[in-house]
Write an enzyme that holds these catalytic residues in place. Sequence first.
Site, PDB file in Angstrom:
ATOM      1  N   GLU A   1       2.555  -9.736  11.481  1.00 11.20           N
ATOM      2  CA  GLU A   1       2.258  -9.302  10.112  1.00 11.20           C
ATOM      3  C   GLU A   1       3.554  -9.044   9.346  1.00 11.20           C
ATOM      4  O   GLU A   1       3.680  -9.402   8.181  1.00 11.20           O
ATOM      5  CB  GLU A   1       1.404  -8.024  10.177  1.00 11.20           C
TER       6      GLU A   1
ATOM      7  N   ASP B   1       0.773  -1.249   0.000  1.00 19.50           N
ATOM      8  CA  ASP B   1       0.000   0.000   0.000  1.00 19.50           C
ATOM      9  C   ASP B   1       0.804   1.299   0.000  1.00 19.50           C
ATOM     10  O   ASP B   1       0.571   2.180  -0.807  1.00 19.50           O
ATOM     11  CB  ASP B   1      -0.925   0.040   1.221  1.00 19.50           C
TER      12      ASP B   1
HETATM   13  C1  DGY Z   1      -5.619  -2.115   4.269  1.00 22.36           C
HETATM   14  O1  DGY Z   1      -6.760  -1.799   4.547  1.00 22.36           O
HETATM   15  O2  DGY Z   1      -4.622  -1.810   4.918  1.00 22.36           O
HETATM   16  C2  DGY Z   1      -5.412  -3.009   3.144  1.00 22.36           C
HETATM   17  O3  DGY Z   1      -4.084  -3.243   2.859  1.00 22.36           O
HETATM   18  C3  DGY Z   1      -6.170  -2.589   1.936  1.00 22.36           C
HETATM   19  O4  DGY Z   1      -6.521  -3.765   1.353  1.00 22.36           O
END
Ligand code: DGY
Length: 434
Positions: free
Chosen positions: A396, A166
């Site tokens: 994560e 992201d």
């Molecule tokens: C989040 O919401 O952080 C996700 O990566 C988007 O899919």
Amino acid sequence: MIKLDRDEAARAILARNDRGGYTVPTDRLYPFQWNWDSAFVAMGFATFDADRAYRELERLIEGQWDDGMIPHIVFHAPSDTYFPGPEVWGTRHRIATSGITQPPVFGMALRHVHEAAVEAGLPNAAERTRNLFQAALRSHRWWLRARDPDGLGLVAILHPWESGSDNSPAWDAALARVPTSTTTAIRRKDTGHVDAAMRPRDEDYQRFIHLVDTYRECGWDPQRQWAVAPFKIADVQMTAILARATADLIHLAEDFGWEAERAELSEMHDRLTAGLARRWRSHLSRFVSLDLVSGENVEAPTQACFMPLVALRIDDAQRQAVQSEIERWHEGMVVGLPSTAPFSPAFEPKRYWRGPVWAVVNWLIADGLRMNGLENLAQRIEQTTVRAIERAGFCEYFDPTTGEGLGGDTFSWTAAAYLVLGRRAKASASGARR
Ligand code: DGY
């Protein structure tokens, strides 16, 4: 003995995150089914339960759109712990879904699950594989039609969330051109679950939601979105994963004797691998993405630059260059591969995709290194990933400078990576002792 307990702990995480045939990435922070998470999770399940592995993929394609796109989130059941929920996306599929997609690891997972199912003697394996294969093929056609309309041999992302990475520095320049204005009120939930210093910034979210608003206003029509997209990057990571998944589907088509499908997939594969090969930059020792809005190369040093190894056979000079570049990225790190090069000014070792190590990325990169004859480096990455998980837990992601576990905990894809990479690390250690 300890190893056995950890395998059990990994399986327990998958069981705990199971919501009825599909697995949430982790409780609360990600309370629905995510596309590429589920593909990795299916491969994790395949190490001990091939039937459940198929279920994961079958539940994901309940969300597949009529045009072939497999959305990045399938909202099977309501939850108020995540933003943006179905009301923000405003899509019109039978089950609520998001309106964008994610890396198509699906085809790779399908081959993996199929092979595990055959080995386990699972009844109906061939039929289940056939159904999922058709879904995968439809999605690959969608990719080329909707995301490479000009035939570059590279598929484009229209939203950073599609990349799965992201807030990667790879998107900084392109995202800076996206306005921060939104018609949707932003009510972040993620920073209520995880320290804000480990997540994208508010300004990133404004731009992320601006893009969602823009595409929703296009009625989620792929051509209209392509025409107006303020963010459009022909991404080497996405293209590499698609090309690799295509190769895995070709393998299945050959196994089953599906000649027409094999021929169609081979054509796709040629187009994608040719497109990828053109993105190598020897002066950087890396592959680079292309910003289709500005026409500029994306030179930020991120994990994506090595992802083409999962799909291409590189030559000797490239192999040497990649090896020294990856070693350089490891210098001074407790665990590699950092998602952003530590020598980059953009490197932030705790902030999501701006430095932390991700087990599933290492899984893919190690695969690509092995395919290209860099076995020692592949093993080193696999073994350090396994050790990081053993020390810090099924987090994560991990701080490369300390090995600290970060982000959400009890993460499904980290558990899946542990089950798959742990076996490989054990096999290579016993090979070395012989
Ligand atoms: C989040 O919401 O952080 C996700 O990566 C988007 O899919």
